[in-house]
Design an enzyme around this catalytic site. Structure first.
Site, PDB file in Angstrom:
ATOM      1  N   CYS A   2       0.838  -1.200   0.000  1.00 44.07           N
ATOM      2  CA  CYS A   2       0.000   0.000   0.000  1.00 44.07           C
ATOM      3  C   CYS A   2       0.873   1.249   0.000  1.00 44.07           C
ATOM      4  O   CYS A   2       2.005   1.240   0.479  1.00 44.07           O
ATOM      5  CB  CYS A   2      -0.925   0.098   1.203  1.00 44.07           C
ATOM      6  SG  CYS A   2      -1.924  -1.358   1.503  1.00 44.07           S
ATOM      7  N   ARG A  27       2.912   0.064  -5.335  1.00 45.28           N
ATOM      8  CA  ARG A  27       2.774  -0.608  -4.041  1.00 45.28           C
ATOM      9  C   ARG A  27       1.484  -1.415  -3.926  1.00 45.28           C
ATOM     10  O   ARG A  27       1.274  -2.121  -2.941  1.00 45.28           O
ATOM     11  CB  ARG A  27       2.787   0.425  -2.922  1.00 45.28           C
ATOM     12  CG  ARG A  27       4.152   0.998  -2.739  1.00 45.28           C
ATOM     13  CD  ARG A  27       4.129   2.188  -1.821  1.00 45.28           C
ATOM     14  NE  ARG A  27       5.472   2.488  -1.445  1.00 45.28           N
ATOM     15  CZ  ARG A  27       6.063   2.039  -0.345  1.00 45.28           C
ATOM     16  NH1 ARG A  27       5.403   1.309   0.516  1.00 45.28           N
ATOM     17  NH2 ARG A  27       7.311   2.334  -0.105  1.00 45.28           N
ATOM     18  N   TRP A  74      -2.937  -2.651  -1.416  1.00 45.36           N
ATOM     19  CA  TRP A  74      -2.663  -4.055  -1.709  1.00 45.36           C
ATOM     20  C   TRP A  74      -3.276  -4.801  -0.526  1.00 45.36           C
ATOM     21  O   TRP A  74      -2.785  -4.704   0.603  1.00 45.36           O
ATOM     22  CB  TRP A  74      -1.164  -4.306  -1.799  1.00 45.36           C
ATOM     23  CG  TRP A  74      -0.835  -5.704  -2.237  1.00 45.36           C
ATOM     24  CD1 TRP A  74      -0.824  -6.184  -3.515  1.00 45.36           C
ATOM     25  CD2 TRP A  74      -0.475  -6.809  -1.397  1.00 45.36           C
ATOM     26  NE1 TRP A  74      -0.483  -7.521  -3.518  1.00 45.36           N
ATOM     27  CE2 TRP A  74      -0.268  -7.929  -2.240  1.00 45.36           C
ATOM     28  CE3 TRP A  74      -0.323  -6.966  -0.020  1.00 45.36           C
ATOM     29  CZ2 TRP A  74       0.096  -9.181  -1.742  1.00 45.36           C
ATOM     30  CZ3 TRP A  74       0.031  -8.215   0.476  1.00 45.36           C
ATOM     31  CH2 TRP A  74       0.245  -9.311  -0.384  1.00 45.36           C
ATOM     32  N   ASN A  98      -0.547   1.660   5.828  1.00 48.80           N
ATOM     33  CA  ASN A  98       0.239   0.676   5.073  1.00 48.80           C
ATOM     34  C   ASN A  98       0.850  -0.267   6.087  1.00 48.80           C
ATOM     35  O   ASN A  98       1.494   0.186   7.032  1.00 48.80           O
ATOM     36  CB  ASN A  98       1.343   1.398   4.278  1.00 48.80           C
ATOM     37  CG  ASN A  98       2.379   0.431   3.732  1.00 48.80           C
ATOM     38  OD1 ASN A  98       2.076  -0.724   3.463  1.00 48.80           O
ATOM     39  ND2 ASN A  98       3.609   0.911   3.577  1.00 48.80           N
ATOM     40  N   GLY A  99       0.647  -1.575   5.907  1.00 44.81           N
ATOM     41  CA  GLY A  99       1.262  -2.522   6.835  1.00 44.81           C
ATOM     42  C   GLY A  99       0.220  -3.446   7.444  1.00 44.81           C
ATOM     43  O   GLY A  99      -0.886  -3.591   6.931  1.00 44.81           O
ATOM     44  N   GLU A 480      14.348 -18.181 -12.256  1.00 47.06           N
ATOM     45  CA  GLU A 480      13.850 -16.861 -12.632  1.00 47.06           C
ATOM     46  C   GLU A 480      12.877 -16.958 -13.815  1.00 47.06           C
ATOM     47  O   GLU A 480      11.840 -16.282 -13.838  1.00 47.06           O
ATOM     48  CB  GLU A 480      15.046 -15.946 -12.968  1.00 47.06           C
ATOM     49  CG  GLU A 480      14.712 -14.610 -13.584  1.00 47.06           C
ATOM     50  CD  GLU A 480      13.866 -13.700 -12.703  1.00 47.06           C
ATOM     51  OE1 GLU A 480      13.528 -14.083 -11.569  1.00 47.06           O
ATOM     52  OE2 GLU A 480      13.506 -12.605 -13.169  1.00 47.06           O
ATOM     53  N   LYS A 484       9.075 -15.643 -13.656  1.00 46.71           N
ATOM     54  CA  LYS A 484       8.557 -14.626 -14.590  1.00 46.71           C
ATOM     55  C   LYS A 484       7.290 -15.126 -15.266  1.00 46.71           C
ATOM     56  O   LYS A 484       6.308 -14.408 -15.377  1.00 46.71           O
ATOM     57  CB  LYS A 484       9.577 -14.293 -15.685  1.00 46.71           C
ATOM     58  CG  LYS A 484      10.720 -13.369 -15.434  1.00 46.71           C
ATOM     59  CD  LYS A 484      10.438 -11.951 -15.131  1.00 46.71           C
ATOM     60  CE  LYS A 484      10.179 -11.772 -13.663  1.00 46.71           C
ATOM     61  NZ  LYS A 484      11.260 -11.326 -12.848  1.00 46.71           N
ATOM     62  N   GLU A 487       4.273 -15.279 -12.835  1.00 49.84           N
ATOM     63  CA  GLU A 487       3.712 -14.042 -12.283  1.00 49.84           C
ATOM     64  C   GLU A 487       2.991 -13.194 -13.314  1.00 49.84           C
ATOM     65  O   GLU A 487       2.065 -12.474 -12.955  1.00 49.84           O
ATOM     66  CB  GLU A 487       4.758 -13.226 -11.516  1.00 49.84           C
ATOM     67  CG  GLU A 487       5.846 -12.631 -12.343  1.00 49.84           C
ATOM     68  CD  GLU A 487       6.834 -11.837 -11.498  1.00 49.84           C
ATOM     69  OE1 GLU A 487       6.453 -11.253 -10.486  1.00 49.84           O
ATOM     70  OE2 GLU A 487       8.018 -11.798 -11.882  1.00 49.84           O
ATOM     71  N   HIS A 503      15.015 -36.958  -9.993  1.00 53.96           N
ATOM     72  CA  HIS A 503      14.713 -37.270  -8.592  1.00 53.96           C
ATOM     73  C   HIS A 503      13.263 -36.933  -8.248  1.00 53.96           C
ATOM     74  O   HIS A 503      12.939 -36.719  -7.085  1.00 53.96           O
ATOM     75  CB  HIS A 503      15.690 -36.536  -7.674  1.00 53.96           C
ATOM     76  CG  HIS A 503      17.100 -36.941  -7.916  1.00 53.96           C
ATOM     77  ND1 HIS A 503      17.602 -38.163  -7.513  1.00 53.96           N
ATOM     78  CD2 HIS A 503      18.111 -36.334  -8.586  1.00 53.96           C
ATOM     79  CE1 HIS A 503      18.860 -38.274  -7.900  1.00 53.96           C
ATOM     80  NE2 HIS A 503      19.199 -37.169  -8.561  1.00 53.96           N
ATOM     81  N   LYS A 603       4.708  -4.031  -6.537  1.00 54.23           N
ATOM     82  CA  LYS A 603       6.121  -3.876  -6.880  1.00 54.23           C
ATOM     83  C   LYS A 603       7.006  -3.860  -5.638  1.00 54.23           C
ATOM     84  O   LYS A 603       8.130  -4.319  -5.669  1.00 54.23           O
ATOM     85  CB  LYS A 603       6.275  -2.575  -7.678  1.00 54.23           C
ATOM     86  CG  LYS A 603       7.679  -2.307  -8.174  1.00 54.23           C
ATOM     87  CD  LYS A 603       7.983  -3.119  -9.403  1.00 54.23           C
ATOM     88  CE  LYS A 603       9.405  -2.956  -9.880  1.00 54.23           C
ATOM     89  NZ  LYS A 603       9.881  -4.164 -10.561  1.00 54.23           N
TER      90      LYS A 603
END
Ligand code: F6R
Length: 608
Positions: A2, A27, A74, A98-99, A480, A484, A487, A503, A603
């Site tokens: 947020c 955010r 968020w 925020n939090g 990575e 990517k 997401e 395995h 982000k």
């Protein structure tokens, strides 16, 4: 996460609040809201979804107040609804947060037992209810806030207004960042200096436990013990310009394309181009020779940069390097050697778990180095040595250019470590630095193949599951690549060390599963090709990313091949990062997702 903003202005502030929120949308973008004080009343507008929806509401129904607060959300506690959107109002209290208030359940039960009724599912409303209760009991606003802050556990940044108090804005910080912006006859609060950059560059950062009482012409900061404290004012370098997409369809596309340039900028900081040596920072506050081991910690993509760096530090500097994700590291009470070294890696410099890991390392007497992209961030301010990445603002939620710049800075740091420890000969230093110098050119070459990669990505986009395989320093690139793809395209993907496939994960392979194999021509190439054969034998659709030529014997086995220019193996992760980014990007475009702001993400992850 947020983003929060507060303004005590000279005229109507709603538009400026939206302007600031635009810079904070990274955010979170679940909902947004603004409240202002006008004629002794509170006016509020909120909208679910992107900030644009709020801006539309404000256009239809403007707010006129000259004191206001705003929020971009968020969601943590409570669904994504207009009712749960901030600001929240209880009695004469208006608040944005925020939090996470960790003890909110207990506080909520107490308030309900006292007769309070709640209208939202948020933890934030608990804070508003508590302050309103203190107000009802006759406490003036600042005393009410002071007493309530003592009862809150967790991580929070707050901005609070009171109906009828047009010359008062209170902020508090415990964890997530909060900056005060000094104006002329105006005052500002914001989650970061960038949010306030259109209005002022004179910034004071609150420290943990601080709370601040602002009027149009005064600022009073108090610490957690309610002592008056003075925090320094600095001049922010944050630009007030909003970055645009240029000719690109998405920020992510632009940021992928910028990589040759920004990797070049980062290199320019850490190597000498003329004699092809690594540049030793003048202020290195520790001796690499004295280290027995080091730790690298970070989250998400940044942690994969750290994992790749482990291979560099161990090979080039013979320095045992442990890599751990910050959310685990911070709680596992890791024993750390006296005067050891901890490296944290973060684009935003605000990631809550990475910051907590940094603080843990500092408390354990470690030297600390931060590889960060935002030089004014909390992590940069709290680290002993900052090695900046010069990626420029990264707007797309999925990290791309920050990642390759992190790799670049870490590669240079590893070379420096090798040089200081005497494990890297002058010839090898010259060879590796020369390879790095060539990296931007090779990256540009790979970008020219975008059309072909896009076509491969469109095929991959039909899959439900995708596997990525890599070995050695390209194992992190497999991780990575999978991250990517997940997401931004929402296609399920997993990255594995190629040798690990048999395995367990090989059970997933059938003709519907694309397996993307990162196979540079290095000493592990033959082994990776063997793993590829194992997949091919089970009907898996192999997409091979390689700089090897003469693959004709394998051609029938391959579903697709993406060629990368042949280069020194030292820089292979920098190069192979690009096709995996482009595969994810084009798969997402094909799927029609919101590439720059994928669902459920933000982000900057300022909550744990
Ligand atoms: C993935 C991504 C995240 C971040 C992670 C750490 O594309 O962007 O995994 O890498 O949230 O963020 P920073 O680097 O800001 O600490």
């Amino acid at each position: 996460m947020c983003g929060i903003v507060g303004i005590l202005g000279k005229g109507p502030v709603a538009e400026n609040i939206v302007e600031a929120l635009r810079r904070l949308e990274y955010r979170g973008y679940d909902s947004a809201g603004v409240a202002t004080l006008e004629n002794g009343a509170i006016g509020r507008r909120r909208a679910v979804g992107k900030l644009k929806n709020l801006a539309d509401v404000l256009q239809r129904e403007p707010l006129k107040g000259s004191s206001g607060i705003g929020h971009t959300r968020w969601a943590t506690h409570g669904g994504v609804t207009e009712t749960n959107a901030h600001p929240h109002i209880v009695g004469d209290v208006v608040i944005v947060h925020n939090g996470i208030i960790e003890n909110f359940r207990q506080l909520k039960d107490e308030l309900i037992a006292g007769g309070a009724t709640f209208t939202t599912q948020t933890d934030t409303e608990v804070v508003a209810q508590l302050i309103a209760r203190e107000r009802k009991a006759g406490k003036p606003p600042r005393e009410a806030v002071r007493d309530v802050l003592k009862r809150l556990h967790g991580a929070f940044a707050l901005a609070i207004l009171f109906k009828g108090e047009n010359d008062l804005l209170i902020g508090a910080r415990n964890g997530p960042p909060l900056a005060v912006g000094h104006g002329n006859g105006e005052m500002f609060l914001g989650s970061d200096a960038i949010a306030l950059s259109p209005f002022t560059n004179r910034i004071t950062y609150l420290e943990d436990g601080d709370w601040v009482v602002l009027t149009h012409n005064s600022i009073e900061i108090r610490d957690a013990e309610d002592r008056h404290v003075v925090r320094p004012m600095s001049f922010s370098q944050a630009s007030s310009m909003l970055v645009d997409k240029g000719n690109h369809r998405h920020f992510m596309a632009k940021e992928i394309a910028e990589q040759p340039e920004v990797v070049g900028h980062t290199l320019a900081e850490y190597i000498n181009f003329n004699d092809r040596t690594v540049r030793v920072p003048a202020n290195l506050p520790f001796d690499f020779k004295a280290l027995d081991r080091m730790i690298i910690t970070a989250c998400g993509t940044a942690s994969y940069a750290g994992l790749a760096a482990k291979y560099w530090f161990e090979k080039v500097a013979r320095l045992p390097t442990e890599v751990d994700i910050a959310s685990e590291f911070r709680y596992r009470e890791a024993p750390l050697p006296k005067n050891g070294l901890a490296v944290v890696v973060s684009q935003s410099g605000e990631t809550a778990d990475t910051l907590a890991a940094l603080r843990y390392c500092k408390a354990q007497g470690q030297h600390t180095v931060a590889i960060v992209n935002v030089p004014e961030s909390t992590i940069a301010r709290e680290s002993e040595l900052v090695l900046r990445t010069y990626a420029g603002p990264e707007i797309g939620v999925a990290s791309t250019k920050a990642f390759t710049c992190q790799l670049t800075a870490l590669a240079c740091l590893a070379l420096l470590a090798g040089k200081v420890r005497g494990t890297l000969s002058a010839d090898k230093e010259h060879e590796y630095v020369s390879a790095l110098v060539e990296a931007p050119r090779h990256m540009a070459e790979i970008l020219k193949d975008e059309k072909h990669i896009a076509a491969v990505a469109r095929e991959i986009a039909h899959a439900k599951d995708v596997l990525y395989l890599g070995r050695g320093i390209n194992y992190p690139i497999a991780l990575e690549g999978a991250l990517k793809l997940k997401e931004i395209s929402y296609i399920h993907a997993e990255g594995y060390a190629a040798g690990e496939l048999k395995h367990g994960p090989i059970a997933l392979v059938d003709e519907n599963v694309p397996v993307i194999v990162i196979a540079p021509r290095n000493e592990l190439y033959e082994k990776t090709v063997s793993n590829m054969e194992e997949v091919a034998a089970r009907g898996g659709k192999i997409v091979m990313l390689t700089d090897a030529t003469g693959l004709e014997e394998n051609a029938s086995r391959l579903f697709q091949r993406i060629r990368v220019p042949h280069a020194n193996a030292f820089i292979s992760p920098l190069l192979f990062a690009i096709p995996v980014q482009l595969i994810a990007y084009h798969a997402a475009v094909f799927m029609g997702t919101d590439v720059d702001q994928p669902r459920n993400l933000a982000k900057s992850v300022t909550v744990e």
